[in-house]
Structure formats: structure tokens, C-alpha cells
Design a protein around this motif. Structure first.
Motif, short mmCIF file in Angstrom:
data_model
loop_
_atom_site.label_atom_id
_atom_site.label_comp_id
_atom_site.label_asym_id
_atom_site.label_seq_id
_atom_site.Cartn_x
_atom_site.Cartn_y
_atom_site.Cartn_z
N TYR A 131 -9.62 1.69 -1.49
CA TYR A 131 -8.42 1.53 -1.56
C TYR A 131 -7.62 2.28 -2.85
N HIS A 132 -8.40 1.73 -4.27
CA HIS A 132 -7.94 2.29 -5.46
C HIS A 132 -7.93 3.64 -5.50
N LEU A 133 -9.06 4.42 -4.99
CA LEU A 133 -9.25 5.83 -5.06
C LEU A 133 -8.22 6.62 -4.44
N ILE A 134 -8.01 5.98 -3.22
CA ILE A 134 -6.84 6.82 -2.23
C ILE A 134 -5.58 6.55 -3.01
N ILE A 135 -5.33 5.64 -3.80
CA ILE A 135 -3.98 5.49 -4.39
C ILE A 135 -3.96 6.53 -5.77
N LEU A 136 -5.08 6.50 -6.36
CA LEU A 136 -5.30 7.20 -7.53
C LEU A 136 -5.22 8.74 -7.58
N HIS A 137 -5.68 9.33 -6.21
CA HIS A 137 -5.79 10.32 -6.42
C HIS A 137 -4.60 11.13 -5.80
N HIS A 138 -3.54 10.27 -5.39
CA HIS A 138 -2.32 11.09 -5.10
C HIS A 138 -1.44 11.24 -6.41
N LEU A 139 -1.95 10.97 -7.48
CA LEU A 139 -1.20 11.27 -8.71
C LEU A 139 -1.38 12.78 -8.95
N PRO A 140 -2.53 13.21 -9.20
CA PRO A 140 -2.69 14.65 -9.30
C PRO A 140 -2.33 15.32 -8.25
N HIS A 188 -7.46 15.08 4.34
CA HIS A 188 -8.00 14.14 3.69
C HIS A 188 -7.71 12.99 3.80
N ASN A 189 -6.41 12.56 4.06
CA ASN A 189 -5.85 11.35 4.21
C ASN A 189 -6.41 10.83 5.78
N ALA A 190 -6.58 11.60 6.71
CA ALA A 190 -6.92 11.04 7.96
C ALA A 190 -8.20 10.61 8.12
N PRO A 191 -9.44 10.77 7.59
CA PRO A 191 -10.73 10.25 7.27
C PRO A 191 -10.83 9.20 6.46
N SER A 192 -10.12 9.58 5.23
CA SER A 192 -10.09 8.34 4.17
C SER A 192 -9.40 7.00 4.88
N GLY A 193 -8.12 7.21 5.24
CA GLY A 193 -7.36 6.34 5.98
C GLY A 193 -7.96 5.43 7.03
N PHE A 194 -8.63 6.41 7.86
CA PHE A 194 -9.38 5.98 9.06
C PHE A 194 -10.46 4.88 8.59
N ALA A 195 -11.26 5.49 7.73
CA ALA A 195 -12.33 4.41 7.05
C ALA A 195 -11.87 3.35 6.30
N LEU A 196 -10.62 3.57 5.85
CA LEU A 196 -10.04 2.24 5.10
C LEU A 196 -9.66 1.23 6.19
N GLY A 197 -9.20 1.90 7.24
CA GLY A 197 -8.48 1.00 8.35
C GLY A 197 -9.83 0.26 8.99
N ASN A 198 -11.10 0.94 9.09
CA ASN A 198 -12.09 0.30 9.63
C ASN A 198 -12.91 -0.69 8.67
N HIS A 199 -12.37 -1.01 7.72
CA HIS A 199 -12.66 -2.35 6.70
C HIS A 199 -14.06 -1.66 6.18
N VAL A 200 -14.29 -0.40 5.74
CA VAL A 200 -15.50 -0.05 5.23
C VAL A 200 -15.37 -0.02 3.81
N PHE A 245 1.00 -1.16 0.11
CA PHE A 245 0.08 -0.01 -0.11
C PHE A 245 0.83 1.26 0.02
N CYS A 246 1.85 1.45 0.80
CA CYS A 246 2.85 2.51 1.06
C CYS A 246 3.48 2.73 -0.35
N LEU A 247 3.93 1.58 -1.18
CA LEU A 247 4.70 1.69 -2.19
C LEU A 247 3.64 1.95 -3.11
N TYR A 248 2.55 1.86 -3.40
CA TYR A 248 1.54 2.08 -4.26
C TYR A 248 1.31 3.66 -4.41
N VAL A 249 1.05 4.16 -2.98
CA VAL A 249 0.84 5.79 -2.57
C VAL A 249 2.06 6.36 -3.30
#
Length: 229
Positions: A122-131, A103-115, A5-9
Motif C-alpha cells: 500500500y505504502h510503496l504504491i503511493i511512494l513510487h508515484h512521487l518519482p 505497473h499499476n495493473a498487477p500491483s493494484g490487482f494484488a492489493l485488491g486481492n488483500h495480499v 487512497f486516490c487522494l494519496y496517489v
């Protein structure tokens, strides 16, 4: 998931930075227009995927409440950062880092909550780091920052995001209202930085038609990426 995950981001941030650097050097596109392009890509990701996905799985009222809280936080932070900074570009770079972190705080927290439903988040979090990588690279070029400063910013964003994911693993939340509000905060912080700090600020310089064209191009590119993916 940790290392991959860290590598992709991190690679997403690096890829965005390299793309903006190539465009600025080869195509000779003005930095201000690249800011609008980056804003368009962020808006595209949010409006085409993140926002519809959030409203589909969570109560609209919770998301709207989160958006309101996020906007209020960004307005306060924006005022504070710009008043305490001597240079507009420096304050924008700092504000962008703060906004991405918020932005990373709530989205990462939500991902960690397995929601995450169907792997979208998962894919959107990685993708939006490109722009975001593109925008940070443009600011780095404008400020003439050294490469290791930019890489340090990328590493900070990568590991801080993963830290929020880990925090979500240990602090499970079952209330959908809270999770929806967290995603609302994530949406509003990135909309604010993309529209107010990137697009509207850069729109004051150069031809407005080209700024709108750059914004729409960014949205179109995201649409193509999502269709391919």
C-alpha cells in the motif's frame, strides 16, 4: 480506502511534479539530469523495498517468470510506440504512461486481492508515484504541455490504479504463483522505463558523470525516505 487512497496517489504525483519543477527553476538543473534523478528514485524504491518484499513473500520462480513477461511486453510496446510516433519526447511521455499503467495493473490487482503484508505494498504504491510525477513533469516541460494536460494524466493514473484495485476485490486469486507473477510484471515494467527510457536515453546528453551522480542521488533520497518512514 477508496477516496483516501486516490487522494494519496494523486498528491504523490502532484508532489513529485512540484518538486521537479522547483528543482528545474531554482537549482537550474538540466532536464536530462532530472530524468536520471527520477530513474534513480524509481530504481531505489524497487530495489530497496519492492523487489526484496516480493521475493520474501512469493516464490522466486513466479516473480522471475513475471519479470520476463513484463520485459517482453515493454520491448514490444516500446518498438511500436517509437515507430508510430513522430517525436521522441512525445513517444517517451506516452510510453511512460503505458508503463505506469502496466505497473499499476498487477500491483493494484494484488492489493485488491488483500495480499498486502504489513501494509508495505500500500505504502510503496503511493511512494513510487512521487518519482513518476517528477518524470512526467519533466517531459511535460520539455514538450511545453499545458498544466491541465499534465493534471489529466495524473488523474488518469490515479483512477486507473484504483480501478485495478477494485477489479482485484472482485476477482480473488488464491494461487501464489499467479500473484507472484503479477508482481514480477510490475517490477519489470518500471525497471524498463526507469533504466531504458529515462536513464539511458538522457545519458546520451550531457555529462555521463552527472547522470550517474543523479541516479545515485535518487537512490539515496529514497533510502532516506524509507528510513524516516
Amino acid at each position: 480506502m477508496g477516496f483516501i487512497f486516490c487522494l494519496y496517489v494523486f498528491l504523490s504525483l502532484i508532489t513529485g511534479g512540484v518538486l521537479s519543477f522547483i528543482i528545474s527553476k531554482i537549482v537550474n538543473w538540466k532536464i536530462d539530469y532530472l530524468f536520471s534523478l527520477s530513474a534513480g528514485m524509481i530504481v531505489g524504491i524497487l530495489c530497496l523495498e519492492f523487489i526484496p518484499h516480493s521475493f520474501l513473500h512469493y516464490q522466486p520462480i513466479s516473480i522471475i517468470m513475471g519479470i520476463g513477461v513484463g520485459l517482453l511486453c515493454m520491448v514490444v510496446i516500446d518498438q511500436y510506440v517509437h515507430r508510430s510516433s513522430k517525436g521522441e519526447s512525445k513517444s517517451t511521455f506516452l510510453l511512460l504512461l503505458i508503463a505506469i499503467t502496466l505497473h499499476n495493473a498487477p500491483s493494484g490487482f494484488a492489493l485488491g486481492n488483500h495480499v498486502d503484508h504489513e501494509g508495505h505494498l500500500y505504502h510503496l504504491i503511493i511512494l513510487h508515484h512521487l518519482p513518476e510525477g517528477m518524470a512526467l513533469m519533466m517531459l511535460a516541460i520539455a514538450l511545453k504541455l499545458k498544466p491541465h494536460h499534465l493534471v489529466s494524466a495524473f488523474l488518469y493514473l490515479t483512477f486507473s490504479l484504483y480501478g485495478f484495485v477494485l477489479l482485484g476485490n472482485f476477482m480473488m486469486i488464491e494461487n501464489d504463483m499467479i500473484l507472484g507473477s503479477l508482481l514480477g510484471v510490475a517490477i519489470s515494467t518500471m525497471l524498463y522505463i526507469s533504466i531504458v527510457e529515462l536513464f539511458l536515453t538522457s545519458n546520451e546528453k550531457g555529462n555521463r558523470f552527472y547522470h550517474w551522480l543523479s541516479l545515485l542521488t535518487g537512490i539515496f533520497l529514497v533510502n532516506v525516505f524509507l528510513l524516516i518512514g
